[in-house]
Design a protein around this motif. Structure first.
Motif, PDB file in Angstrom:
ATOM      1  N   GLU A  20       0.838  -1.187   0.000  1.00  0.00           N
ATOM      2  CA  GLU A  20       0.000   0.000   0.000  1.00  0.00           C
ATOM      3  C   GLU A  20       0.882   1.250   0.000  1.00  0.00           C
ATOM      4  O   GLU A  20       1.583   1.518   0.982  1.00  0.00           O
ATOM      5  CB  GLU A  20      -0.915   0.007   1.228  1.00  0.00           C
ATOM      6  N   GLY A  23       4.371   2.043   1.550  1.00  0.00           N
ATOM      7  CA  GLY A  23       4.606   2.306   2.966  1.00  0.00           C
ATOM      8  C   GLY A  23       4.169   1.186   3.893  1.00  0.00           C
ATOM      9  O   GLY A  23       4.583   1.135   5.040  1.00  0.00           O
ATOM     10  N   LYS A  24       3.328   0.286   3.400  1.00  0.00           N
ATOM     11  CA  LYS A  24       2.839  -0.826   4.227  1.00  0.00           C
ATOM     12  C   LYS A  24       2.763  -2.080   3.371  1.00  0.00           C
ATOM     13  O   LYS A  24       2.091  -2.092   2.347  1.00  0.00           O
ATOM     14  CB  LYS A  24       1.466  -0.498   4.791  1.00  0.00           C
ATOM     15  N   SER A  26       1.705  -6.021   3.544  1.00  0.00           N
ATOM     16  CA  SER A  26       1.043  -7.112   4.248  1.00  0.00           C
ATOM     17  C   SER A  26       1.361  -8.403   3.505  1.00  0.00           C
ATOM     18  O   SER A  26       1.163  -8.482   2.300  1.00  0.00           O
ATOM     19  CB  SER A  26      -0.466  -6.893   4.279  1.00  0.00           C
ATOM     20  N   LEU A  57      12.292   0.652   8.260  1.00  0.00           N
ATOM     21  CA  LEU A  57      11.402  -0.509   8.247  1.00  0.00           C
ATOM     22  C   LEU A  57      11.180  -1.008   9.672  1.00  0.00           C
ATOM     23  O   LEU A  57      12.094  -1.013  10.489  1.00  0.00           O
ATOM     24  CB  LEU A  57      11.981  -1.635   7.400  1.00  0.00           C
ATOM     25  N   ASN A  60       5.252  -4.492  12.161  1.00  0.00           N
ATOM     26  CA  ASN A  60       4.116  -4.113  12.996  1.00  0.00           C
ATOM     27  C   ASN A  60       3.299  -5.299  13.443  1.00  0.00           C
ATOM     28  O   ASN A  60       2.656  -5.249  14.476  1.00  0.00           O
ATOM     29  CB  ASN A  60       3.208  -3.118  12.268  1.00  0.00           C
ATOM     30  N   ILE A  70       3.310  -7.950   8.777  1.00  0.00           N
ATOM     31  CA  ILE A  70       3.104  -6.610   8.227  1.00  0.00           C
ATOM     32  C   ILE A  70       4.362  -5.798   8.489  1.00  0.00           C
ATOM     33  O   ILE A  70       4.830  -5.714   9.624  1.00  0.00           O
ATOM     34  CB  ILE A  70       1.884  -5.910   8.851  1.00  0.00           C
ATOM     35  N   GLU A  72       6.133  -1.989   7.860  1.00  0.00           N
ATOM     36  CA  GLU A  72       5.859  -0.598   7.509  1.00  0.00           C
ATOM     37  C   GLU A  72       7.165   0.174   7.441  1.00  0.00           C
ATOM     38  O   GLU A  72       8.150  -0.168   8.081  1.00  0.00           O
ATOM     39  CB  GLU A  72       4.906   0.037   8.517  1.00  0.00           C
ATOM     40  N   GLY A  73       7.168   1.228   6.654  1.00  0.00           N
ATOM     41  CA  GLY A  73       8.325   2.084   6.435  1.00  0.00           C
ATOM     42  C   GLY A  73       8.366   2.488   4.971  1.00  0.00           C
ATOM     43  O   GLY A  73       7.389   2.326   4.238  1.00  0.00           O
ATOM     44  N   GLU A  74       9.488   3.032   4.521  1.00  0.00           N
ATOM     45  CA  GLU A  74       9.660   3.365   3.101  1.00  0.00           C
ATOM     46  C   GLU A  74      10.189   2.128   2.382  1.00  0.00           C
ATOM     47  O   GLU A  74      11.343   1.750   2.561  1.00  0.00           O
ATOM     48  CB  GLU A  74      10.672   4.501   2.933  1.00  0.00           C
TER      49      GLU A  74
END
Length: 98
Positions: A20, A23-24, A26, A57, A60, A70, A72-74
């Motif tokens: 997504e 940035g995220k 899954s 990174l 989560n 999951i 998250e980060g760039e």
């Protein structure tokens, strides 16, 4: 349940990756998290090792029971590599629960 037992139960491989807005991420179908830091996350799947590269990174969600992770980060790149040889140390979870 061990990783080998999970592999034997899953005759057909199902893995989903949902990215997504870079940035995220899954992921489902993850067998183990081999290593992670703020720039690289390496996960083991039935389809091979998946390398996630980026900045800031963080993991989560980590549920090896449901095979979901999951990150998250760039996120800059996702790359599969061949399956490695069987590991004797049990990956990240084996290191934590020695």
């Amino acid at each position: 349940m061990t990783i080998e037992e999970k592999r034997q139960m899953n005759n057909s491989v199902i893995q989903n990756l949902i990215l997504e807005n870079r940035g995220k991420l899954s992921m489902s179908g993850v067998l183990d998290v081999l290593s992670f830091d703020d720039q690289v996350v390496i996960v083991e799947t039935d389809l091979g090792l998946l390398n996630v590269k980026g900045e800031n990174l963080r993991i989560n969600k980590l549920s090896l029971d449901t095979t979901e992770v999951i990150v998250e980060g760039e996120i800059y790149s996702l790359a599969y590599s061949d399956k490695g040889p069987d590991r004797k140390n049990g990956g990240l979870m084996g290191k934590i629960f020695k």
